[in-house]
Write a protein that holds these residues in place. Structure first.
Motif, PDB file in Angstrom:
ATOM      1  N   ASP A  36      -7.629  22.932 -14.650  1.00 53.42           N
ATOM      2  CA  ASP A  36      -7.323  24.249 -13.797  1.00 53.42           C
ATOM      3  C   ASP A  36      -5.538  24.300 -13.905  1.00 53.42           C
ATOM      4  N   ASP A  37      -5.217  24.183 -15.066  1.00 48.05           N
ATOM      5  CA  ASP A  37      -3.685  24.255 -15.313  1.00 48.05           C
ATOM      6  C   ASP A  37      -2.938  23.436 -14.348  1.00 48.05           C
ATOM      7  N   CYS A  38      -3.612  22.031 -14.003  1.00 47.07           N
ATOM      8  CA  CYS A  38      -2.728  21.382 -12.857  1.00 47.07           C
ATOM      9  C   CYS A  38      -1.411  20.727 -13.734  1.00 47.07           C
ATOM     10  N   ILE A  39      -0.451  20.812 -12.808  1.00 47.48           N
ATOM     11  CA  ILE A  39       0.898  20.150 -13.317  1.00 47.48           C
ATOM     12  C   ILE A  39       1.174  19.125 -12.255  1.00 47.48           C
ATOM     13  N   LYS A  40       0.996  19.480 -11.132  1.00 50.54           N
ATOM     14  CA  LYS A  40       1.677  18.483  -9.832  1.00 50.54           C
ATOM     15  C   LYS A  40       0.661  18.679  -8.690  1.00 50.54           C
ATOM     16  N   PRO A  41      -0.271  17.926  -8.445  1.00 47.22           N
ATOM     17  CA  PRO A  41      -1.017  18.127  -7.248  1.00 47.22           C
ATOM     18  C   PRO A  41      -0.759  17.381  -5.986  1.00 47.22           C
ATOM     19  N   VAL A  42      -0.483  17.826  -4.839  1.00 41.51           N
ATOM     20  CA  VAL A  42       0.010  17.376  -3.788  1.00 41.51           C
ATOM     21  C   VAL A  42      -1.022  17.193  -2.783  1.00 41.51           C
ATOM     22  N   ILE A  43      -0.930  15.962  -1.840  1.00 36.11           N
ATOM     23  CA  ILE A  43      -2.136  15.816  -0.959  1.00 36.11           C
ATOM     24  C   ILE A  43      -1.503  15.994   0.491  1.00 36.11           C
ATOM     25  N   VAL A  44      -2.450  16.576   1.153  1.00 33.52           N
ATOM     26  CA  VAL A  44      -2.038  17.225   2.633  1.00 33.52           C
ATOM     27  C   VAL A  44      -2.780  16.289   3.617  1.00 33.52           C
ATOM     28  N   PRO A  45      -2.450  14.998   4.049  1.00 32.27           N
ATOM     29  CA  PRO A  45      -3.246  14.209   4.933  1.00 32.27           C
ATOM     30  C   PRO A  45      -3.600  14.707   6.417  1.00 32.27           C
ATOM     31  N   GLY A  46      -3.008  15.507   6.741  1.00 30.52           N
ATOM     32  CA  GLY A  46      -3.131  16.442   7.954  1.00 30.52           C
ATOM     33  C   GLY A  46      -4.106  17.423   7.718  1.00 30.52           C
ATOM     34  N   ALA A  47      -4.435  17.852   6.703  1.00 37.99           N
ATOM     35  CA  ALA A  47      -5.260  18.992   6.593  1.00 37.99           C
ATOM     36  C   ALA A  47      -6.652  18.788   6.623  1.00 37.99           C
ATOM     37  N   ASP A  88       0.936  -1.217  -0.067  1.00 33.14           N
ATOM     38  CA  ASP A  88       0.063   0.047   0.149  1.00 33.14           C
ATOM     39  C   ASP A  88       0.936   1.181   0.047  1.00 33.14           C
ATOM     40  N   GLY A  89       0.258   2.187  -0.603  1.00 38.64           N
ATOM     41  CA  GLY A  89       1.086   3.475  -0.882  1.00 38.64           C
ATOM     42  C   GLY A  89       0.821   4.720   0.321  1.00 38.64           C
ATOM     43  N   GLY A  90       1.345   5.728  -0.071  1.00 38.21           N
ATOM     44  CA  GLY A  90       1.615   7.027   0.764  1.00 38.21           C
ATOM     45  C   GLY A  90       0.340   7.894   0.589  1.00 38.21           C
ATOM     46  N   GLN A  91      -0.623   7.752  -0.271  1.00 39.37           N
ATOM     47  CA  GLN A  91      -1.816   8.691  -0.122  1.00 39.37           C
ATOM     48  C   GLN A  91      -2.666   8.384   1.198  1.00 39.37           C
ATOM     49  N   ALA A  92      -2.253   8.408   2.158  1.00 35.51           N
ATOM     50  CA  ALA A  92      -2.846   8.037   3.422  1.00 35.51           C
ATOM     51  C   ALA A  92      -2.328   8.850   4.398  1.00 35.51           C
ATOM     52  N   GLU A  93      -2.716   8.410   5.760  1.00 37.81           N
ATOM     53  CA  GLU A  93      -2.284   9.052   7.097  1.00 37.81           C
ATOM     54  C   GLU A  93      -0.991   8.244   7.431  1.00 37.81           C
ATOM     55  N   MET A  94      -0.951   6.836   7.133  1.00 40.87           N
ATOM     56  CA  MET A  94       0.361   6.324   7.371  1.00 40.87           C
ATOM     57  C   MET A  94       0.588   4.993   6.483  1.00 40.87           C
ATOM     58  N   VAL A  95       1.977   4.768   6.310  1.00 37.85           N
ATOM     59  CA  VAL A  95       2.352   3.785   5.615  1.00 37.85           C
ATOM     60  C   VAL A  95       3.254   3.074   6.003  1.00 37.85           C
ATOM     61  N   ARG A  96       3.450   1.643   5.654  1.00 37.34           N
ATOM     62  CA  ARG A  96       4.627   0.833   5.977  1.00 37.34           C
ATOM     63  C   ARG A  96       5.793   0.980   5.091  1.00 37.34           C
ATOM     64  N   VAL A  97       7.118   1.177   5.658  1.00 39.21           N
ATOM     65  CA  VAL A  97       8.350   1.571   4.768  1.00 39.21           C
ATOM     66  C   VAL A  97       9.126   0.268   5.114  1.00 39.21           C
ATOM     67  N   ILE A 114      -4.287  19.650  -2.057  1.00 43.84           N
ATOM     68  CA  ILE A 114      -5.408  19.150  -1.731  1.00 43.84           C
ATOM     69  C   ILE A 114      -5.538  18.257  -0.235  1.00 43.84           C
ATOM     70  N   PRO A 115      -6.586  18.357   0.522  1.00 47.00           N
ATOM     71  CA  PRO A 115      -6.781  17.613   1.604  1.00 47.00           C
ATOM     72  C   PRO A 115      -7.074  16.030   1.282  1.00 47.00           C
ATOM     73  N   LEU A 116      -6.673  14.969   1.846  1.00 50.04           N
ATOM     74  CA  LEU A 116      -7.044  13.564   1.492  1.00 50.04           C
ATOM     75  C   LEU A 116      -8.641  13.487   1.205  1.00 50.04           C
ATOM     76  N   ASP A 117      -9.373  14.005   1.928  1.00 51.87           N
ATOM     77  CA  ASP A 117     -10.618  13.936   1.723  1.00 51.87           C
ATOM     78  C   ASP A 117     -11.199  14.432   0.298  1.00 51.87           C
ATOM     79  N   ALA A 118     -10.609  15.225  -0.312  1.00 45.77           N
ATOM     80  CA  ALA A 118     -10.832  15.436  -1.786  1.00 45.77           C
ATOM     81  C   ALA A 118     -10.237  14.529  -2.730  1.00 45.77           C
TER      82      ALA A 118
END
Ligand SMILES: [Zn+2]
Ligand SMILES: [Zn+2]
Lengths: 381, 188
Positions: free
Chosen positions: A370-381, A128-137, A353-357
């Motif tokens: 919307d001229d998107c090039i690189k979107p970043v998710i902020v899980p804590g937002a 599982d990946g990192g678009q989450a609150e926690m991840v196994r590394v 963007i917040p994770l919820d979105a």
């Protein structure tokens, strides 16, 4: 914890999942602070990568804080802030010992042609990946690096894949001083490849795309000449005219599987999933580069066959180089460049963007709105 | 323009480029290209303090490529195989190498079977799949939908998308309706 999950092609949502656990003595659990959506996540999102299971959490570009470590971890402790390369790798197999971290043999049970990648289907190992609150590394002593205090979070995040991959693309182009480099695709990897080509001494850098806002970014961020292929009948002829009918010395494919510009290719690959990816950009690279030239492939392709023009590549005596970037090998040199003020990878980020979105984020990025090039998710937002 | 030994279009001089592009030539020396050549034997460089990693386990239910000698030292446990899609995928792994198209086509089939099943099963839960919210299209009004799409080359085939996305569901619904009607017609 909350995590993005895949619900089938074009469908994602946020779900409550069990927290990740330490499953191996050298595992760490990382609480994600920033995670990016990558162009290659769109291949998963569109259902193009085989063995993408329902419930899978995407995300291979992330930074965060160490929450817990396994019993054999020596270099990290809870509280450390780390940047995590998108490759999962063991450090000691035949391939890791030779610096081929992206080709590690010890981390992907599902395939031998691909190493381990966070959140990139079971074909990439089923992590599982990192678009989450926690991840196994896994292999916490090998992959992650503590974020230096002078490095911004945005720059650190862009080094976990996009910028390091673009830089690697320019390296594989084996650019000589004064070379004309053509980069297909003005997404984050293409922008980074174009910017890095100058560091390696390119004489001209040409970027080809069909989205004007991305070409504008290529001029501003990467100082490139730009051309919108939608305004030209034939890209190959365009490239020949630009280079006195010789062709470019080096071509970098920073598009990969979802190339647009040819209806048949688009339908058989993006829509019907009958190809491992539509190789339009790769074919343009093969035909647009000069005889004896180099081609560097950074765009991601799936494991199924793709209709590539190998005859032309043979007849022209081309050198084709490619790999998933072993991004940690690029870090020492990229750290120097960032500290010296030569590059600022974080400038590629356009949306937070917040994770919820998450569903809106994928739709925006996938449809290039919307001229998107690189979107970043902020899980804590 | 005759074809001569020289490049027909000569690039700007190094001084011009250095003046225009921050950092031009910083990695001109091949020694400053840390990942090229790709292979460089240096086993001490990775931070690993083992010669062979400890094994995560040897779960016999965990599928693996038959090109591997054994289950890898570390493996993902994210979504274990289950149900009909699990059987298809297990067969793909157990029977075919990665060199066989059948391996990948079966995995793609497994994906479609699982996606369809998951969607149908979700209708019987408190949180059914919602194609409106999960595709993110509700965000369209905020994302400058018309300006963002003006003059784009990929619009030429955009008409296919709704057909390919919604088509199978409409077709499936129509077939289901026909079957239901047939059952009722027979009974009456
Ligand atoms: Zn990526
Ligand atoms: Zn390894």
């Amino acid at each position: 914890m909350k995590a993005m999950v895949y619900r089938g092609p074009y469908k994602v949502r946020v779900e409550e999942k069990p927290d990740p656990r330490i499953e191996h003595p050298n595992d760490a659990i990382v609480r994600v602070e920033l995670a990016a959506i990558c162009g290659s996540d769109l291949h998963l999102y569109h259902g193009m990568i085989p063995d993408t299971r329902i419930g899978h959490t995407f995300g291979h570009e992330f930074i965060g804080r160490v929450e817990a470590v396994g019993s054999s971890v020596q270099t990290l402790k809870p509280g450390d802030r780390v940047m995590v390369p998108f490759n999962i790798f063991c450090g000691t197999c035949f391939f890791c010992a030779r610096g081929l971290y992206s080709n590690c043999h010890n981390v992907n049970a599902n395939a031998t042609a691909l190493g381990g990648i966070y959140g990139y289907s079971h074909t990439a190992g089923g992590f599982d990946g990192g678009q989450a609150e926690m991840v196994r590394v896994p292999f916490a002593d090998v992959g992650p690096t503590i974020i230096p205090e002078w490095l911004s979070d945005d720059d650190a995040l862009m080094l976990t894949d996009a910028f390091a991959t673009g830089y690697f693309g320019a390296q594989l182009g084996d650019i000589s001083e004064g070379d004309t480099v053509v980069v297909f695709g003005a997404g984050p990897v293409g922008l980074a490849a174009a910017r890095s080509s100058w560091l390696m001494g390119a004489g001209r850098v040409i970027v080809i795309d069909h989205l004007d806002y991305r070409l504008a970014k290529a001029r501003e961020f990467a100082f490139a000449e730009t051309h919108n292929f939608a305004h030209h009948d034939d890209v190959v002829v365009l490239l020949k005219k630009l280079t006195g009918h010789l062709g470019a010395d080096v071509a970098i494919d920073a598009v990969g599987a979802e190339a647009d510009g040819n209806l048949t290719q688009h339908i058989t690959s993006a829509k019907l999933k009958l190809q491992g990816g539509s190789p339009i950009a790769l074919n343009w690279a093969i035909d647009g580069v000069r005889k004896g030239g180099n081609i560097s492939v950074m765009g991601a392709y799936g494991p199924l066959f793709s209709a590539v023009k190998f005859g032309d590549a043979l007849n022209k005596g081309l050198t084709l180089r490619m790999n998933q970037a072993p991004v940690k090998r690029q870090w020492p040199r990229l750290f120097e460049h960032i500290r010296a003020g030569l590059i600022s990878p974080g400038d590629m980020i356009t949306h937070r963007i917040p994770l919820d979105a998450i569903a809106e984020g994928y739709h925006m990025f996938s449809s290039k709105l919307d001229d998107c090039i690189k979107p970043v998710i902020v899980p804590g937002a | 323009m005759p074809y001569t030994p020289d490049k027909p279009v000569s690039p700007p001089s190094a001084d011009e480029l250095r003046a225009r592009i921050p950092g031009w030539g910083a990695d001109l020396d091949p020694a400053d290209r840390p990942s090229f050549p790709k292979e460089r034997f240096d086993p001490g460089a990775t931070g690993a303090h083992w010669t062979e990693p400890e094994r995560q386990g040897d779960d016999p239910r965990r599928e693996r490529s038959i090109e591997h000698a054994h289950l890898t030292a570390v493996y993902g446990t994210a979504q274990p195989l289950h149900g009909v899609s699990g059987a298809i995928r297990r067969y793909a792994y157990a029977r075919y190498s990665e060199g066989r198209a059948a391996h990948w086509l079966l995995l793609v089939l497994g994906d479609r079977v699982e996606a369809t099943g998951a969607h149908v099963r979700s209708l019987f839960t408190t949180r059914p799949d919602n194609p409106i919210t999960e595709t993110g299209i509700l965000a369209e009004p905020r994302l400058r939908p018309i300006a963002s799409r003006r003059g784009r080359v990929d619009l030429r085939h955009a008409w296919i998308d709704p057909i390919l996305v919604a088509g199978p569901w409409i077709l499936g619904g129509w077939v289901a309706l026909r079957m239901v009607r047939r059952v009722f017609v027979r009974r009456s």
